[in-house]
Structure formats: C-alpha cells, structure tokens
Design a protein around this motif. Sequence first.
Motif, PDB file in Angstrom:
ATOM      1  N   TRP B  92       0.840  -1.208   0.000  1.00 42.84           N
ATOM      2  CA  TRP B  92       0.000   0.000   0.000  1.00 42.84           C
ATOM      3  C   TRP B  92       0.873   1.255   0.000  1.00 42.84           C
ATOM      4  O   TRP B  92       0.616   2.198  -0.751  1.00 42.84           O
ATOM      5  N   TYR B  93       1.931   1.244   0.863  1.00 43.84           N
ATOM      6  CA  TYR B  93       2.824   2.411   0.909  1.00 43.84           C
ATOM      7  C   TYR B  93       3.532   2.611  -0.427  1.00 43.84           C
ATOM      8  O   TYR B  93       3.697   3.726  -0.915  1.00 43.84           O
ATOM      9  N   THR B  94       3.964   1.500  -1.037  1.00 44.58           N
ATOM     10  CA  THR B  94       4.646   1.593  -2.339  1.00 44.58           C
ATOM     11  C   THR B  94       3.712   2.170  -3.408  1.00 44.58           C
ATOM     12  O   THR B  94       4.127   2.972  -4.238  1.00 44.58           O
ATOM     13  N   ILE B  95       2.417   1.747  -3.345  1.00 46.29           N
ATOM     14  CA  ILE B  95       1.445   2.287  -4.305  1.00 46.29           C
ATOM     15  C   ILE B  95       1.366   3.803  -4.153  1.00 46.29           C
ATOM     16  O   ILE B  95       1.450   4.555  -5.129  1.00 46.29           O
ATOM     17  N   LYS B  96       1.244   4.277  -2.890  1.00 47.31           N
ATOM     18  CA  LYS B  96       1.132   5.723  -2.639  1.00 47.31           C
ATOM     19  C   LYS B  96       2.374   6.456  -3.149  1.00 47.31           C
ATOM     20  O   LYS B  96       2.288   7.511  -3.786  1.00 47.31           O
ATOM     21  N   GLU B  97       3.520   5.835  -2.888  1.00 53.18           N
ATOM     22  CA  GLU B  97       4.804   6.403  -3.317  1.00 53.18           C
ATOM     23  C   GLU B  97       4.847   6.548  -4.840  1.00 53.18           C
ATOM     24  O   GLU B  97       5.183   7.595  -5.383  1.00 53.18           O
ATOM     25  N   ARG B  98       4.447   5.450  -5.525  1.00 54.41           N
ATOM     26  CA  ARG B  98       4.504   5.422  -6.999  1.00 54.41           C
ATOM     27  C   ARG B  98       3.464   6.346  -7.635  1.00 54.41           C
ATOM     28  O   ARG B  98       3.656   6.806  -8.749  1.00 54.41           O
ATOM     29  N   GLY B 102       4.373   9.780  -9.805  1.00 50.59           N
ATOM     30  CA  GLY B 102       3.764   9.793 -11.134  1.00 50.59           C
ATOM     31  C   GLY B 102       4.071   8.581 -11.992  1.00 50.59           C
ATOM     32  O   GLY B 102       3.526   8.457 -13.085  1.00 50.59           O
ATOM     33  N   SER B 103       4.913   7.658 -11.539  1.00 50.74           N
ATOM     34  CA  SER B 103       5.305   6.548 -12.415  1.00 50.74           C
ATOM     35  C   SER B 103       4.165   5.534 -12.589  1.00 50.74           C
ATOM     36  O   SER B 103       3.967   5.000 -13.672  1.00 50.74           O
ATOM     37  N   LEU B 104       3.349   5.319 -11.525  1.00 50.39           N
ATOM     38  CA  LEU B 104       2.254   4.347 -11.650  1.00 50.39           C
ATOM     39  C   LEU B 104       1.144   4.864 -12.576  1.00 50.39           C
ATOM     40  O   LEU B 104       0.743   4.147 -13.504  1.00 50.39           O
ATOM     41  N   ILE B 278       1.583  -6.045 -10.563  1.00 45.89           N
ATOM     42  CA  ILE B 278       0.606  -7.126 -10.744  1.00 45.89           C
ATOM     43  C   ILE B 278      -0.784  -6.663 -10.329  1.00 45.89           C
ATOM     44  O   ILE B 278      -1.774  -6.883 -11.046  1.00 45.89           O
ATOM     45  N   LEU B 279      -0.840  -5.970  -9.158  1.00 44.73           N
ATOM     46  CA  LEU B 279      -2.161  -5.504  -8.692  1.00 44.73           C
ATOM     47  C   LEU B 279      -2.759  -4.509  -9.674  1.00 44.73           C
ATOM     48  O   LEU B 279      -3.971  -4.518  -9.927  1.00 44.73           O
ATOM     49  N   ALA B 280      -1.901  -3.654 -10.259  1.00 40.96           N
ATOM     50  CA  ALA B 280      -2.415  -2.661 -11.206  1.00 40.96           C
ATOM     51  C   ALA B 280      -2.954  -3.358 -12.465  1.00 40.96           C
ATOM     52  O   ALA B 280      -4.021  -2.991 -12.975  1.00 40.96           O
ATOM     53  N   GLY B 285      -7.864  -4.970 -15.458  1.00 40.02           N
ATOM     54  CA  GLY B 285      -8.675  -6.054 -16.022  1.00 40.02           C
ATOM     55  C   GLY B 285     -10.057  -6.115 -15.391  1.00 40.02           C
ATOM     56  O   GLY B 285     -11.071  -6.197 -16.088  1.00 40.02           O
ATOM     57  N   ILE B 286     -10.099  -6.038 -14.050  1.00 38.76           N
ATOM     58  CA  ILE B 286     -11.384  -6.105 -13.353  1.00 38.76           C
ATOM     59  C   ILE B 286     -12.241  -4.886 -13.684  1.00 38.76           C
ATOM     60  O   ILE B 286     -13.442  -4.994 -13.934  1.00 38.76           O
ATOM     61  N   ALA B 287     -11.605  -3.704 -13.719  1.00 34.69           N
ATOM     62  CA  ALA B 287     -12.354  -2.474 -13.979  1.00 34.69           C
ATOM     63  C   ALA B 287     -12.997  -2.519 -15.356  1.00 34.69           C
ATOM     64  O   ALA B 287     -14.170  -2.158 -15.514  1.00 34.69           O
ATOM     65  N   VAL B 288     -12.242  -2.962 -16.368  1.00 31.63           N
ATOM     66  CA  VAL B 288     -12.809  -3.022 -17.731  1.00 31.63           C
ATOM     67  C   VAL B 288     -13.963  -4.013 -17.765  1.00 31.63           C
ATOM     68  O   VAL B 288     -15.015  -3.758 -18.349  1.00 31.63           O
ATOM     69  N   GLU B 289     -13.782  -5.153 -17.099  1.00 29.17           N
ATOM     70  CA  GLU B 289     -14.836  -6.154 -17.057  1.00 29.17           C
ATOM     71  C   GLU B 289     -16.108  -5.594 -16.403  1.00 29.17           C
ATOM     72  O   GLU B 289     -17.207  -5.717 -16.935  1.00 29.17           O
TER      73      GLU B 289
END
Lengths: 279, 310
Positions: B92-98, B102-104, B278-280, B285-289
């Motif tokens: 979760w922290y890495t997601i916030k960081e990324r 702006g890289s994510l 991987i989570l992204a 995939g889930i969002a488009v579905e």
Amino acid sequence: MTATRTSTSAGTEGAPHVASAAPAPTSGGAPQVVSGGAVRLRGVSKAYGRGPAVLDTVDLDVAPGSFVCLLGASGCGKSTLLSLVAGLERPTVGTVEVPSSGAALMFQESALFPWLTAAGNLDLALKLRGVPRRERPAEVERLLDLVRLTGAGGKRVHELSGGMRQRVALARALGQQRSVLLMDEPFAALDAITRDVLHSELERIWRETGTTVVFVTHNVREAVRLGERVLLMSSRPGRIVREWAVDASGSRRIEDAAVAALSIEITDHLREEIRRHAR
Amino acid sequence: MPAEPSAGTSGAGSTAVAATSDKRPTIGDGGLEAGLDVLSTEPVAEPGLSTRWRKRLLPPLVALVLVVVVWQLVVLAGVQPRYVLPSPLDVWYTIKERIADGSLPTAVLTSIERGGVGFVAAVLIGTPLGLLVARVRPVRTAVGPLISGLQVLPSVAWVPAAILWFGLSDATAYFVILMGAVPSIINGLVSGVDQVPPLFPRVGAVLGASRWALVRHVILPAALPGYLAGLRQGWAFSWRSLMAAEIIAIGGEMGFGLGALLQQGRDLSDMQVVMVAILAILAVGIAVELCVFAPIERGVLARRGLARAS
C-alpha cells in the motif's frame, strides 16, 4: 397480375411466364378472372434430394379473398406446400403461381425477433418492404390497432404472452401488404381460450382486409371454424384427396353443432387416411 | 361466397354447413382480449437498492477482505522474509509512493491507451473477417482451422518476430495485440452466427430481406450475444498479449507501461514494485470487465428476456 415460379426440371407444358390477368380455369362452368390474391398450383411435386416425394402432383386453385384450410396428419407436406407458395423452396415438378407481390407467411412459433420491441418488429417488416421512415410510425400504430394491441408497441417480445406474440406476428404479416397470407399452424401452441379469441380476430381481419388466406392446421374443428373450404391431404406422399365447402356467411363458433357435425365427418376421413399407413 | 372445387379433389362430395346467423355477441370483443392480455403477462418487481447492495456488492467485498487477511497471516507466519513477501501495508505504501512520483499513473495510462487502441483495431479487423468466415462456406473451410489454431497459439510467441520486424516501437505492441485478439473476435462472431435459430433467416426471407439486409437486420443482431462473448475474450487476449510484449520489449520507443514497471521491479529485485504492477494489471482487467463488458452483456441479455436484469 401473376408471377410464376417454374422449376427447371418441369418438362410439362412449362411456359415460364403466365400472362397477366390470365383467365382462370373454368370451374363449375362459370369463368372467373384471376386477379389480386389468387394462388394456383399445377401438377406440383416436391422431393428432397433422392428421397421419396413429399408432395405428389398437387393441383390447387385458391380464389382471391377466399379462406382455405389445409388439413392433414403429420408428413402430408402441408408446411412444404406453404414454403413453395411463399417462394422459400422450389417445386421439383410443376408450376406455382402467386400474385406478383408474393405471399406473407406466419409461423407456428411467433418468430418475432427478440432483440426488438413489438413495434420494432413491425417497423422492420415495413422497412424491408421499402416504406419510407417518415411513414412507418403511423403505419405501425395502425397495425397495432388492427390486432388490438394499441399501446403495447413498446413491450419486448419476452414480455408478451403467447397470444399477444401471435397477434404481433399477424400484424407483421399484414404489414407486408401481400394479397395472400399463408399461416402454418399459427395457433397450435396457444391455450384454448386464447385460440378461440384469435379465431374471431383472424376472421374479423380477413373480412376487413379481403386478404386471401391459406391456413394449415391439423385441428379439424379449427379448419371447419375458420375456412370457406377445407381440403384434406393424404400423407406420404402429400396429395389433396377431398374437399368440403363451409358456409362462412354467418357467425360461427367452434362449439356450433354444425361445426361439430362436419368435423366428425372430416375426422373420420382423416383417420381413414392415417389407417392406410398401418398396412 | 361459393367455394370452387379444386382440381385435385377426387370425387369428393361437397357438404355445406349452415352457420347459425342469429345475432350473438362475438367472442373477439376488445374487452375479452384486454383481459386475457393482463392475465397472461405478469408484472416484474424491481429489487430495492438495499437488496441489490446485499446481493451484488457485498459478496465480492467479503472475498477481497478475506484475501488480504490471509495474505497478512501468511506474512505474519514468517514463511518468507519480508523483502521476498511484503505485507499488504508495505505494498500500500509503495502504491502511494509510486502515485506520488507519477510513475504508476503513467504506466497505467500508457498500457490502457495501447490496449484500448489495439483492441479497437482488433474489433475493426476481426468483425468483417468473422462475418466472412461465418457466412461464406469456402472461406470457412479454408481458414477455419487456421483461426482456431491461432487462438490456441500464445501470442507471446509473436513477440520475438514482432521485435525483429518492427523494432522496439508501438507497432510491435499492436501487432502482438492483434495476433492475440483477432482470432478470438472472429471465433466469437462465427459461433454467434452458428447459434442463430434457423427460423430467423427464414422469417427474414419471407419479409423480403436482401442478402445484405438479412445480415444487417437479422443475422448480426441475432448473433450479438456470441459476438459479445468473443469481444470479451478478445479484450482479455489483448491485455495479456500487451503485458507480454511490454515485459519482453523494453526501451526504444516502447514507452513505460505496466509490463515495463513489472520488469523494472524484477531487475531491481524490488518485490513491492512487482506486487504493485501485478495488482495494477489485475485492477485494470477487473475495472474493464465491471465497467464495460458486464453492463453491456447484462443489458443485451435482459432486453431479450434471457437473464433478468438485477
């Protein structure tokens, strides 16, 4: 005006086209002029591939505006005969003459397109007939009124009952504005109460529109209730073996004694036809 | 009206039935029919908002919470060191960081744009081809097996060839997407057309439809559910193929997509970045579905009465 479908293999007197307004064959000494919605079959046989004949030298004259019921057991080629008249199939031998506008065909199942509403189904039929977009909504309304479904145009096919579906299918067939309406056991899948009501509806619409109706059924009482003429077909191969005339001038109900009496007579003949196959 | 004897009758005696002509109320009055219509159509009750929430949203949320809890338990059990198996909170922290650097968002947008454009191109190519294969018998006999074969072939297998042909450019990504998605879309449309009840084309013919009108107004709408299933699978193949291409082909004009992010995590031995990528990929995939295919499919089926809208 009559158009002719002639099979390629017809070796008999095969004139490919019949002149328009051709005189009808003299029947009962009184000559008639074939106009509007006449249907004429001459020596029509039909076989699939090398199989046995489904229809064997069928001759049939249907006068414009008349109501003819074709009656027979399974395998008598009733549906094949309608396919030939509708132009979906061609005879192996013989000629089929229909009005140049062709014939509308109504199936046993409603055969409405489930992705369209009731009105959408009617609209598509009009579109395929070439009715301009501006004129279609009014015509759809008129057709819905005709089958007493005013206001039900927005309903999807699955939201309609079996009887309502068949009325939409009838409206769709009428919307094609053909002078001949072919009906292939259209009420077979309906309950008795609904069927009675649709018999009256069909009779009313037939009188209002003057359409020629060829109605196929295996229900003897239905044939006597509706038809002006009832034709009995034999099975394997299909032939027209007997004919009865019915007085259609007054109001008939399926419970009438006269209808019952004739039904019994016809049923006896039908059973005799079926029994022949046991030997 | 006197009935004329048909020429085919063999010595049939004509019997007339005298219908009773006294005035009786006819059966087919409007009221009787209206009553029948009401009786034979049942009203459908719409489910309330709270029922919908309870039945549709709650179960997946519970499943998600369970997955995170199990993940945390495995981490706490110390099966693997933290740098190999980070905890949910680490990720979760890495997601916030990324997101902050702006890289994510860049990676997600790059991949979605590429996947979307590639998928649309695959639809535009696959649809007419599918129609051709479905409706023209010789074409089907000729290329049907090839298309089924291409559908089985993993599209990663095209990545080396694409790099040799197109270099490290967008063309490589699009080529791989097309090779993955087009066969699925073709096959979906073909099976959709095959499942059209034979009665419908007959009705179309009776209504006087020309060859093209028959396809446009009868065959295609009737085949829509199968076609949609093909599109859905086509999208899945597009997205997978794109990830494979992005992992393998890095640098040049390829840009920085989610596959590149994943590969970066591997190169730096940074498991948290790998998990984020991987989570992204999974989330997209889930969002488009959920946001695209499920509502369309539900709408199409409900309109045909094949599944009750809920």
